[in-house]
Design a protein around this motif. Structure first.
Motif, PDB file in Angstrom:
ATOM      1  N   GLU A  11     -15.980 -30.382 -41.552  1.00  0.00           N
ATOM      2  CA  GLU A  11     -17.186 -29.955 -40.839  1.00  0.00           C
ATOM      3  C   GLU A  11     -17.547 -30.961 -39.753  1.00  0.00           C
ATOM      4  OE1 GLU A  11     -21.857 -28.794 -41.714  1.00  0.00           O
ATOM      5  OE2 GLU A  11     -20.472 -28.988 -43.390  1.00  0.00           O
ATOM      6  N   GLU A  12     -17.356 -32.251 -40.049  1.00  0.00           N
ATOM      7  CA  GLU A  12     -17.657 -33.301 -39.076  1.00  0.00           C
ATOM      8  C   GLU A  12     -16.775 -33.162 -37.830  1.00  0.00           C
ATOM      9  OE1 GLU A  12     -17.606 -38.170 -38.600  1.00  0.00           O
ATOM     10  OE2 GLU A  12     -17.076 -37.280 -40.525  1.00  0.00           O
ATOM     11  N   THR A  13     -15.479 -32.946 -38.034  1.00  0.00           N
ATOM     12  CA  THR A  13     -14.560 -32.784 -36.905  1.00  0.00           C
ATOM     13  C   THR A  13     -14.910 -31.544 -36.104  1.00  0.00           C
ATOM     14  OG1 THR A  13     -12.786 -33.948 -38.059  1.00  0.00           O
ATOM     15  CG2 THR A  13     -12.132 -32.494 -36.251  1.00  0.00           C
ATOM     16  N   TYR A  14     -15.190 -30.452 -36.786  1.00  0.00           N
ATOM     17  CA  TYR A  14     -15.554 -29.207 -36.116  1.00  0.00           C
ATOM     18  C   TYR A  14     -16.796 -29.407 -35.238  1.00  0.00           C
ATOM     19  CZ  TYR A  14     -16.849 -24.319 -35.434  1.00  0.00           C
ATOM     20  OH  TYR A  14     -17.193 -23.110 -34.875  1.00  0.00           O
ATOM     21  N   ASN A  15     -17.790 -30.079 -35.784  1.00  0.00           N
ATOM     22  CA  ASN A  15     -19.020 -30.324 -35.027  1.00  0.00           C
ATOM     23  C   ASN A  15     -18.774 -31.239 -33.832  1.00  0.00           C
ATOM     24  OD1 ASN A  15     -20.674 -28.660 -36.565  1.00  0.00           O
ATOM     25  ND2 ASN A  15     -21.074 -30.272 -38.056  1.00  0.00           N
ATOM     26  N   GLN A  16     -17.875 -32.208 -33.981  1.00  0.00           N
ATOM     27  CA  GLN A  16     -17.543 -33.092 -32.865  1.00  0.00           C
ATOM     28  C   GLN A  16     -16.839 -32.321 -31.756  1.00  0.00           C
ATOM     29  OE1 GLN A  16     -15.363 -36.278 -34.724  1.00  0.00           O
ATOM     30  NE2 GLN A  16     -17.223 -37.416 -35.209  1.00  0.00           N
ATOM     31  N   ILE A  17     -15.969 -31.397 -32.130  1.00  0.00           N
ATOM     32  CA  ILE A  17     -15.297 -30.560 -31.125  1.00  0.00           C
ATOM     33  C   ILE A  17     -16.330 -29.693 -30.409  1.00  0.00           C
ATOM     34  CG2 ILE A  17     -13.660 -28.656 -30.771  1.00  0.00           C
ATOM     35  CD1 ILE A  17     -12.029 -29.859 -33.124  1.00  0.00           C
ATOM     36  N   LEU A  18     -17.251 -29.121 -31.154  1.00  0.00           N
ATOM     37  CA  LEU A  18     -18.301 -28.310 -30.536  1.00  0.00           C
ATOM     38  C   LEU A  18     -19.141 -29.136 -29.565  1.00  0.00           C
ATOM     39  CD1 LEU A  18     -19.601 -26.073 -33.476  1.00  0.00           C
ATOM     40  CD2 LEU A  18     -18.015 -25.458 -31.634  1.00  0.00           C
ATOM     41  N   ASP A  19     -19.376 -30.397 -29.915  1.00  0.00           N
ATOM     42  CA  ASP A  19     -20.150 -31.280 -29.028  1.00  0.00           C
ATOM     43  C   ASP A  19     -19.410 -31.572 -27.722  1.00  0.00           C
ATOM     44  OD1 ASP A  19     -22.264 -31.452 -30.806  1.00  0.00           O
ATOM     45  OD2 ASP A  19     -21.633 -33.382 -31.656  1.00  0.00           O
ATOM     46  N   LEU A  20     -18.089 -31.442 -27.726  1.00  0.00           N
ATOM     47  CA  LEU A  20     -17.287 -31.713 -26.534  1.00  0.00           C
ATOM     48  C   LEU A  20     -17.153 -30.501 -25.615  1.00  0.00           C
ATOM     49  CD1 LEU A  20     -14.438 -33.816 -28.179  1.00  0.00           C
ATOM     50  CD2 LEU A  20     -16.297 -34.661 -26.733  1.00  0.00           C
ATOM     51  N   ARG A  21     -17.648 -29.359 -26.064  1.00  0.00           N
ATOM     52  CA  ARG A  21     -17.545 -28.141 -25.254  1.00  0.00           C
ATOM     53  C   ARG A  21     -18.390 -28.241 -24.000  1.00  0.00           C
ATOM     54  NH1 ARG A  21     -18.877 -23.334 -29.133  1.00  0.00           N
ATOM     55  NH2 ARG A  21     -19.152 -22.318 -27.119  1.00  0.00           N
ATOM     56  N   HIS A  22     -17.834 -27.712 -22.926  1.00  0.00           N
ATOM     57  CA  HIS A  22     -18.596 -27.579 -21.682  1.00  0.00           C
ATOM     58  C   HIS A  22     -19.340 -26.257 -21.724  1.00  0.00           C
ATOM     59  CE1 HIS A  22     -15.590 -30.348 -19.357  1.00  0.00           C
ATOM     60  NE2 HIS A  22     -16.389 -31.027 -20.149  1.00  0.00           N
ATOM     61  N   PRO A  23     -20.437 -26.118 -20.986  1.00  0.00           N
ATOM     62  CA  PRO A  23     -21.181 -24.852 -20.969  1.00  0.00           C
ATOM     63  C   PRO A  23     -20.265 -23.680 -20.608  1.00  0.00           C
ATOM     64  CG  PRO A  23     -22.420 -26.553 -19.841  1.00  0.00           C
ATOM     65  CD  PRO A  23     -21.057 -27.141 -20.136  1.00  0.00           C
ATOM     66  N   GLY A  24     -20.339 -22.622 -21.392  1.00  0.00           N
ATOM     67  CA  GLY A  24     -19.557 -21.414 -21.147  1.00  0.00           C
ATOM     68  C   GLY A  24     -18.111 -21.496 -21.603  1.00  0.00           C
ATOM     69  N   GLU A  25     -17.708 -22.624 -22.151  1.00  0.00           N
ATOM     70  CA  GLU A  25     -16.330 -22.834 -22.573  1.00  0.00           C
ATOM     71  C   GLU A  25     -16.142 -22.298 -23.988  1.00  0.00           C
ATOM     72  OE1 GLU A  25     -13.651 -26.593 -21.388  1.00  0.00           O
ATOM     73  OE2 GLU A  25     -15.026 -27.011 -23.031  1.00  0.00           O
ATOM     74  N   THR A  26     -15.030 -21.614 -24.213  1.00  0.00           N
ATOM     75  CA  THR A  26     -14.702 -21.167 -25.569  1.00  0.00           C
ATOM     76  C   THR A  26     -14.107 -22.331 -26.343  1.00  0.00           C
ATOM     77  OG1 THR A  26     -12.435 -20.529 -25.053  1.00  0.00           O
ATOM     78  CG2 THR A  26     -14.157 -18.844 -24.721  1.00  0.00           C
ATOM     79  N   LEU A  27     -14.009 -22.182 -27.635  1.00  0.00           N
ATOM     80  CA  LEU A  27     -13.387 -23.214 -28.458  1.00  0.00           C
ATOM     81  C   LEU A  27     -11.934 -23.410 -28.034  1.00  0.00           C
ATOM     82  CD1 LEU A  27     -13.835 -25.206 -30.757  1.00  0.00           C
ATOM     83  CD2 LEU A  27     -13.242 -23.402 -32.359  1.00  0.00           C
ATOM     84  N   ASP A  28     -11.242 -22.323 -27.722  1.00  0.00           N
ATOM     85  CA  ASP A  28      -9.857 -22.407 -27.252  1.00  0.00           C
ATOM     86  C   ASP A  28      -9.781 -23.194 -25.942  1.00  0.00           C
ATOM     87  OD1 ASP A  28      -6.985 -21.560 -27.447  1.00  0.00           O
ATOM     88  OD2 ASP A  28      -7.505 -20.614 -25.536  1.00  0.00           O
ATOM     89  N   ASP A  29     -10.697 -22.925 -25.021  1.00  0.00           N
ATOM     90  CA  ASP A  29     -10.736 -23.665 -23.754  1.00  0.00           C
ATOM     91  C   ASP A  29     -10.926 -25.154 -24.008  1.00  0.00           C
ATOM     92  OD1 ASP A  29     -10.568 -21.258 -22.315  1.00  0.00           O
ATOM     93  OD2 ASP A  29     -12.747 -21.137 -22.042  1.00  0.00           O
ATOM     94  N   THR A  30     -11.830 -25.470 -24.914  1.00  0.00           N
ATOM     95  CA  THR A  30     -12.119 -26.866 -25.231  1.00  0.00           C
ATOM     96  C   THR A  30     -10.894 -27.559 -25.799  1.00  0.00           C
ATOM     97  OG1 THR A  30     -14.423 -26.324 -25.693  1.00  0.00           O
ATOM     98  CG2 THR A  30     -13.628 -28.420 -26.552  1.00  0.00           C
ATOM     99  N   LEU A  31     -10.246 -26.920 -26.757  1.00  0.00           N
ATOM    100  CA  LEU A  31      -9.066 -27.519 -27.368  1.00  0.00           C
ATOM    101  C   LEU A  31      -7.934 -27.672 -26.351  1.00  0.00           C
ATOM    102  CD1 LEU A  31      -9.118 -25.717 -30.825  1.00  0.00           C
ATOM    103  CD2 LEU A  31      -9.706 -28.109 -30.338  1.00  0.00           C
ATOM    104  N   ALA A  32      -7.747 -26.678 -25.488  1.00  0.00           N
ATOM    105  CA  ALA A  32      -6.706 -26.758 -24.459  1.00  0.00           C
ATOM    106  C   ALA A  32      -6.996 -27.913 -23.499  1.00  0.00           C
ATOM    107  CB  ALA A  32      -6.615 -25.439 -23.701  1.00  0.00           C
TER     108      ALA A  32
END
Length: 61
Positions: A11-32
């Motif tokens: 859950e901690e890692t997932y939340n950290q990834i979500l915190d790195l998202r740019h506005p309007g970015e999907t999770l896939d976009d963020t990971l890419a």
């Protein structure tokens, strides 16, 4: 291309990834974007290591 696989993360890692998202970015976009950032960092590190070892090849132009 779409993958229907789940990737287990804490859950901690997932939340950290979500915190790195740019506005309007999907999770896939963020990971890419994160993958590209790491690939560029690795290339930069490799170039710096080569430069530090002074390993250059003369090119005949």
């Amino acid at each position: 291309m779409s993958a229907a696989e789940n990737i287990a993360v804490s859950e901690e890692t997932y939340n950290q990834i979500l915190d790195l998202r740019h506005p309007g970015e999907t999770l896939d976009d963020t990971l890419a974007r994160l993958v590209e950032t790491v690939k560029k960092k690795r290339l930069t590190d490799e170039i710096e290591e080569i430069m530090a070892r002074n390993e250059f090849v003369e090119l005949d132009l």
